[in-house]
Scaffold this active site. Structure first.
Site, PDB file in Angstrom:
ATOM      1  N   HIS A 220       0.693  -1.077  -0.148  1.00 38.72           N
ATOM      2  CA  HIS A 220       0.125   0.173   0.080  1.00 38.72           C
ATOM      3  C   HIS A 220       0.930   1.100  -0.074  1.00 38.72           C
ATOM      4  O   HIS A 220       1.900   1.215   0.466  1.00 38.72           O
ATOM      5  CB  HIS A 220      -0.846   0.083   1.263  1.00 38.72           C
ATOM      6  CG  HIS A 220      -1.643  -1.188   1.555  1.00 38.72           C
ATOM      7  ND1 HIS A 220      -1.859  -1.730   2.711  1.00 38.72           N
ATOM      8  CD2 HIS A 220      -2.516  -1.790   0.795  1.00 38.72           C
ATOM      9  CE1 HIS A 220      -2.777  -2.989   2.431  1.00 38.72           C
ATOM     10  NE2 HIS A 220      -3.016  -3.132   1.282  1.00 38.72           N
TER      11      HIS A 220
ATOM     12  N   TYR B 175       2.641   1.463  13.944  1.00 39.89           N
ATOM     13  CA  TYR B 175       3.326   2.325  12.998  1.00 39.89           C
ATOM     14  C   TYR B 175       2.573   3.560  13.126  1.00 39.89           C
ATOM     15  O   TYR B 175       1.478   3.791  13.171  1.00 39.89           O
ATOM     16  CB  TYR B 175       3.402   1.577  11.607  1.00 39.89           C
ATOM     17  CG  TYR B 175       2.071   1.411  10.996  1.00 39.89           C
ATOM     18  CD1 TYR B 175       1.555   1.881   9.858  1.00 39.89           C
ATOM     19  CD2 TYR B 175       1.499  -0.055  11.259  1.00 39.89           C
ATOM     20  CE1 TYR B 175       0.483   1.216   9.166  1.00 39.89           C
ATOM     21  CE2 TYR B 175       0.474  -0.481  10.597  1.00 39.89           C
ATOM     22  CZ  TYR B 175      -0.213   0.167   9.553  1.00 39.89           C
ATOM     23  OH  TYR B 175      -1.396  -0.345   9.084  1.00 39.89           O
TER      24      TYR B 175
END
Length: 172
Positions: A56, A125
């Site tokens: 992605h 993240y």
């Protein structure tokens, strides 16, 4: 905390110390003075073994990502999609785990993905830009041009990731 450069411009690996005692452990995950980036939001994902998330990126509103594993182990993959880069179309792989205490900074302009290697994988993240649904881009995990060895033939994929595009069909 130590920083290692890679052959990819601005793609960095961080190795933090883990301090163990009879209660468990303590680990610094990120130090702003080492990576002068502002992160706008932080995400936690939980994945079973063989779950592949990716590849992605945000095309119009690119994101840098700082990726760490809180529990488990992943194979983390970043693909350089910066058209003027010497490493355009090349990928970088790294095992990140709670035991090796590594983190990776994936700069804007990279595809990113990972596969869970243990029964339970908790990934933390932080992103330098917000998610923009209209800017999302997905490339199929087993793209022949990228030739990434994920170590698996049949990963568990979302329906979105199953229908991702081929790398050579995208204008970067």
């Amino acid at each position: 905390m130590k920083i290692a450069k890679t052959k990819f411009k601005d793609l960095l690996i961080f190795k933090s110390k883990i301090f163990y005692d009879n209660r468990g452990y303590f680990r610094e995950v990120f130090l702003e003075k080492l990576l002068k980036k502002k992160f706008k939001f932080t995400i936690v994902s939980k994945s079973k073994k063989n779950v592949l998330r990716g590849l992605h990126m945000q095309k119009k509103f690119p994101q840098g990502k700082y990726v760490s594993v809180i529990k488990g182990k992943i194979l983390d993959v970043a693909v350089d999609c910066r058209k003027r880069s010497k490493t355009f179309g090349k990928h970088f792989k790294l095992i990140i785990s709670d035991k090796n205490s590594k983190s990776i900074y994936v700069p804007p302009g990279f595809l990113h993905g990972f596969i869970g290697l243990e029964k339970e994988n908790i990934v933390l993240y932080s992103c330098t830009n917000y998610r923009n649904k209209g800017s999302e881009l997905g490339i199929i995990w087993n793209d022949k041009d990228l030739n990434i060895n994920w170590g698996i033939k049949r990963p568990i994929l979302s329906s979105k990731d199953k229908s991702s595009m081929q790398f050579n069909k995208v204008k970067f």
